[in-house]
Design a protein around this motif. Structure first.
Motif, PDB file in Angstrom:
ATOM      1  N   GLY A 115       1.018  -1.195   0.027  1.00 18.92           N
ATOM      2  CA  GLY A 115      -0.007  -0.134   0.232  1.00 18.92           C
ATOM      3  C   GLY A 115       0.678   1.043   0.043  1.00 18.92           C
ATOM      4  N   VAL A 116       0.171   2.290  -0.483  1.00 20.48           N
ATOM      5  CA  VAL A 116       0.908   3.630  -0.800  1.00 20.48           C
ATOM      6  C   VAL A 116      -0.034   4.651  -0.065  1.00 20.48           C
ATOM      7  CG1 VAL A 116       2.007   5.446  -2.115  1.00 20.48           C
ATOM      8  CG2 VAL A 116       2.349   2.954  -2.807  1.00 20.48           C
ATOM      9  N   ASP A 117       0.431   5.638   0.670  1.00 24.40           N
ATOM     10  CA  ASP A 117      -0.202   6.448   1.501  1.00 24.40           C
ATOM     11  C   ASP A 117       0.395   8.010   1.325  1.00 24.40           C
ATOM     12  OD1 ASP A 117      -2.472   7.933   2.636  1.00 24.40           O
ATOM     13  OD2 ASP A 117      -1.709   7.076   4.814  1.00 24.40           O
ATOM     14  N   ILE A 118      -0.299   8.780   0.811  1.00 19.88           N
ATOM     15  CA  ILE A 118       0.237  10.184   0.639  1.00 19.88           C
ATOM     16  C   ILE A 118      -0.392  11.323   1.708  1.00 19.88           C
ATOM     17  CG2 ILE A 118       0.746  12.216  -0.671  1.00 19.88           C
ATOM     18  CD1 ILE A 118       0.940  10.476  -3.081  1.00 19.88           C
ATOM     19  N   ARG A 119       0.627  11.984   2.532  1.00 20.67           N
ATOM     20  CA  ARG A 119      -0.087  12.589   3.459  1.00 20.67           C
ATOM     21  C   ARG A 119       0.517  14.120   3.488  1.00 20.67           C
ATOM     22  NH1 ARG A 119      -1.042   8.755   8.594  1.00 20.67           N
ATOM     23  NH2 ARG A 119      -2.496   7.219   7.465  1.00 20.67           N
TER      24      ARG A 119
ATOM     25  N   GLN B 262       4.286  17.445   1.565  1.00 20.11           N
ATOM     26  CA  GLN B 262       3.788  16.131   1.399  1.00 20.11           C
ATOM     27  C   GLN B 262       4.973  15.110   1.895  1.00 20.11           C
ATOM     28  OE1 GLN B 262       2.290  15.563  -2.775  1.00 20.11           O
ATOM     29  NE2 GLN B 262      -0.003  15.807  -1.951  1.00 20.11           N
ATOM     30  N   TYR B 263       4.366  13.842   2.262  1.00 19.21           N
ATOM     31  CA  TYR B 263       5.419  12.959   2.611  1.00 19.21           C
ATOM     32  C   TYR B 263       4.357  11.679   2.127  1.00 19.21           C
ATOM     33  CZ  TYR B 263       2.982  11.997   7.198  1.00 19.21           C
ATOM     34  OH  TYR B 263       1.985  11.699   8.051  1.00 19.21           O
ATOM     35  N   LEU B 264       5.063  10.633   1.948  1.00 17.59           N
ATOM     36  CA  LEU B 264       4.550   9.407   1.598  1.00 17.59           C
ATOM     37  C   LEU B 264       4.973   8.226   2.335  1.00 17.59           C
ATOM     38  CD1 LEU B 264       3.984   8.387  -2.065  1.00 17.59           C
ATOM     39  CD2 LEU B 264       5.859   6.665  -0.850  1.00 17.59           C
ATOM     40  N   THR B 265       4.100   7.533   2.769  1.00 17.14           N
ATOM     41  CA  THR B 265       4.480   5.988   3.182  1.00 17.14           C
ATOM     42  C   THR B 265       4.225   5.008   2.450  1.00 17.14           C
ATOM     43  OG1 THR B 265       2.658   5.753   4.666  1.00 17.14           O
ATOM     44  CG2 THR B 265       4.384   6.989   5.639  1.00 17.14           C
ATOM     45  N   TYR B 266       5.012   3.817   2.409  1.00 16.83           N
ATOM     46  CA  TYR B 266       4.559   2.661   1.633  1.00 16.83           C
ATOM     47  C   TYR B 266       4.855   1.551   2.527  1.00 16.83           C
ATOM     48  CZ  TYR B 266       9.442   2.479   0.109  1.00 16.83           C
ATOM     49  OH  TYR B 266      10.840   2.790  -0.131  1.00 16.83           O
ATOM     50  N   LYS B 267       4.222   0.445   2.166  1.00 17.36           N
ATOM     51  CA  LYS B 267       4.373  -0.904   3.039  1.00 17.36           C
ATOM     52  C   LYS B 267       4.999  -1.859   2.271  1.00 17.36           C
ATOM     53  CE  LYS B 267       0.470  -0.041   6.042  1.00 17.36           C
ATOM     54  NZ  LYS B 267       1.205   0.721   7.102  1.00 17.36           N
ATOM     55  N   VAL B 268       5.979  -2.614   2.551  1.00 13.99           N
ATOM     56  CA  VAL B 268       6.773  -3.747   1.703  1.00 13.99           C
ATOM     57  C   VAL B 268       6.551  -5.071   2.804  1.00 13.99           C
ATOM     58  CG1 VAL B 268       8.744  -4.574   1.004  1.00 13.99           C
ATOM     59  CG2 VAL B 268       8.264  -2.056   0.947  1.00 13.99           C
ATOM     60  N   ALA B 269       5.951  -5.875   2.088  1.00  6.95           N
ATOM     61  CA  ALA B 269       5.749  -7.324   2.712  1.00  6.95           C
ATOM     62  C   ALA B 269       6.966  -8.198   2.352  1.00  6.95           C
ATOM     63  CB  ALA B 269       4.538  -8.037   2.369  1.00  6.95           C
ATOM     64  N   THR B 270       7.290  -8.770   3.282  1.00 11.31           N
ATOM     65  CA  THR B 270       8.312  -9.748   3.074  1.00 11.31           C
ATOM     66  C   THR B 270       8.250 -11.129   3.751  1.00 11.31           C
ATOM     67  OG1 THR B 270       9.890  -9.013   5.022  1.00 11.31           O
ATOM     68  CG2 THR B 270      10.401  -8.099   2.996  1.00 11.31           C
TER      69      THR B 270
ATOM     70  N   VAL C 247       8.320  11.645  -3.205  1.00 13.33           N
ATOM     71  CA  VAL C 247       7.020  11.663  -3.187  1.00 13.33           C
ATOM     72  C   VAL C 247       6.343  11.322  -4.516  1.00 13.33           C
ATOM     73  CG1 VAL C 247       4.758  12.724  -2.566  1.00 13.33           C
ATOM     74  CG2 VAL C 247       6.969  12.467  -1.106  1.00 13.33           C
ATOM     75  N   GLU C 248       7.090  12.449  -5.480  1.00 17.87           N
ATOM     76  CA  GLU C 248       6.447  12.434  -6.812  1.00 17.87           C
ATOM     77  C   GLU C 248       6.580  11.133  -7.389  1.00 17.87           C
ATOM     78  OE1 GLU C 248       7.595  15.863  -9.007  1.00 17.87           O
ATOM     79  OE2 GLU C 248       7.004  17.200  -7.233  1.00 17.87           O
ATOM     80  N   ARG C 249       7.876  10.514  -7.436  1.00 11.55           N
ATOM     81  CA  ARG C 249       8.478   9.340  -8.092  1.00 11.55           C
ATOM     82  C   ARG C 249       7.707   8.042  -7.462  1.00 11.55           C
ATOM     83  NH1 ARG C 249      13.173  11.699  -6.998  1.00 11.55           N
ATOM     84  NH2 ARG C 249      13.799  10.228  -5.361  1.00 11.55           N
ATOM     85  N   LEU C 250       7.295   7.997  -6.147  1.00 10.52           N
ATOM     86  CA  LEU C 250       6.919   6.933  -5.679  1.00 10.52           C
ATOM     87  C   LEU C 250       5.384   6.691  -5.428  1.00 10.52           C
ATOM     88  CD1 LEU C 250       9.278   6.505  -2.740  1.00 10.52           C
ATOM     89  CD2 LEU C 250       9.340   5.200  -4.970  1.00 10.52           C
ATOM     90  N   GLN C 251       4.502   7.743  -5.914  1.00  9.59           N
ATOM     91  CA  GLN C 251       3.201   7.849  -5.452  1.00  9.59           C
ATOM     92  C   GLN C 251       2.402   6.961  -6.519  1.00  9.59           C
ATOM     93  OE1 GLN C 251       1.273  11.655  -6.123  1.00  9.59           O
ATOM     94  NE2 GLN C 251       2.424  12.229  -8.027  1.00  9.59           N
ATOM     95  N   PHE C 252       3.157   6.571  -7.760  1.00 10.66           N
ATOM     96  CA  PHE C 252       2.538   5.566  -8.599  1.00 10.66           C
ATOM     97  C   PHE C 252       2.821   4.092  -8.403  1.00 10.66           C
ATOM     98  CE2 PHE C 252       3.009   9.742 -10.492  1.00 10.66           C
ATOM     99  CZ  PHE C 252       1.542  10.181 -10.895  1.00 10.66           C
ATOM    100  N   LEU C 253       3.323   3.899  -7.518  1.00  5.83           N
ATOM    101  CA  LEU C 253       3.691   2.488  -7.205  1.00  5.83           C
ATOM    102  C   LEU C 253       2.340   1.758  -6.964  1.00  5.83           C
ATOM    103  CD1 LEU C 253       6.292   2.499  -4.201  1.00  5.83           C
ATOM    104  CD2 LEU C 253       6.580   1.773  -6.490  1.00  5.83           C
TER     105      LEU C 253
END
Length: 147
Positions: free
Chosen positions: A37-41, A48-56, A86-92
């Motif tokens: 998941g990707v979340d922009i706040r 703006q900042y972005l958090t993303y979750k990575v599952a391993t 933020v701009e580069r990763l928001q489309f993950l």
């Protein structure tokens, strides 16, 4: 042959530095996993900042004779990114297989209501490479955390 590479050892100089110029300490993690998941706040400062979750998923072990296969546990890692990332990763895309490098710090946080301590690993995005985009058959891990 290698004598020219060891002049410090021959002259009695220590192998570590005692100068006041401190080397930059480093705590880095490398993850290969799937985006959950990707979340922009927007922060308090308006940025703006972005958090993303990575599952391993852990490697697990093969079942012993007579045992059923037990699926290894999935670990979730939340990565924080700001600035141009933020701009580069928001489309993950959820389910994408990614390679992530992140700096991290570990903090013990006290819960004010219970008084119990918990450990937080704060990871800050350093680099991300999409290894494989999800296909129609692939899905994100089944136990995606609630957002």
């Amino acid at each position: 042959m290698f004598a020219s590479l060891r002049p410090a050892a021959l002259s009695g100089v220590r192998a570590f530095s005692t100068s006041r110029v401190a080397a930059r300490d480093l705590a880095k993690m490398t993850l290969v996993g799937r985006i959950g998941g990707v979340d922009i706040r927007e922060g308090k400062n308006g940025q703006q900042y972005l958090t993303y979750k990575v599952a391993t998923t852990d490697k697990g072990r093969p079942p012993k004779e007579g045992e059923e296969y037990v699926r290894p546990p999935t670990s979730w890692h939340t990565i924080f990114a700001h600035g141009g990332a933020v701009e580069r990763l928001q489309f993950l895309e959820k389910g994408s297989l990614v390679y992530v490098e992140a700096e991290f710090s570990v903090r013990n946080v006290k819960d004010e209501t219970t008084g119990a301590y918990s450990t937080q690993i704060l990871a800050t995005h350093d680099r991300l490479t999409v290894l494989k985009k999800p296909t129609a058959r692939e899905e994100a891990p089944a136990d995606t955390p609630a957002e």
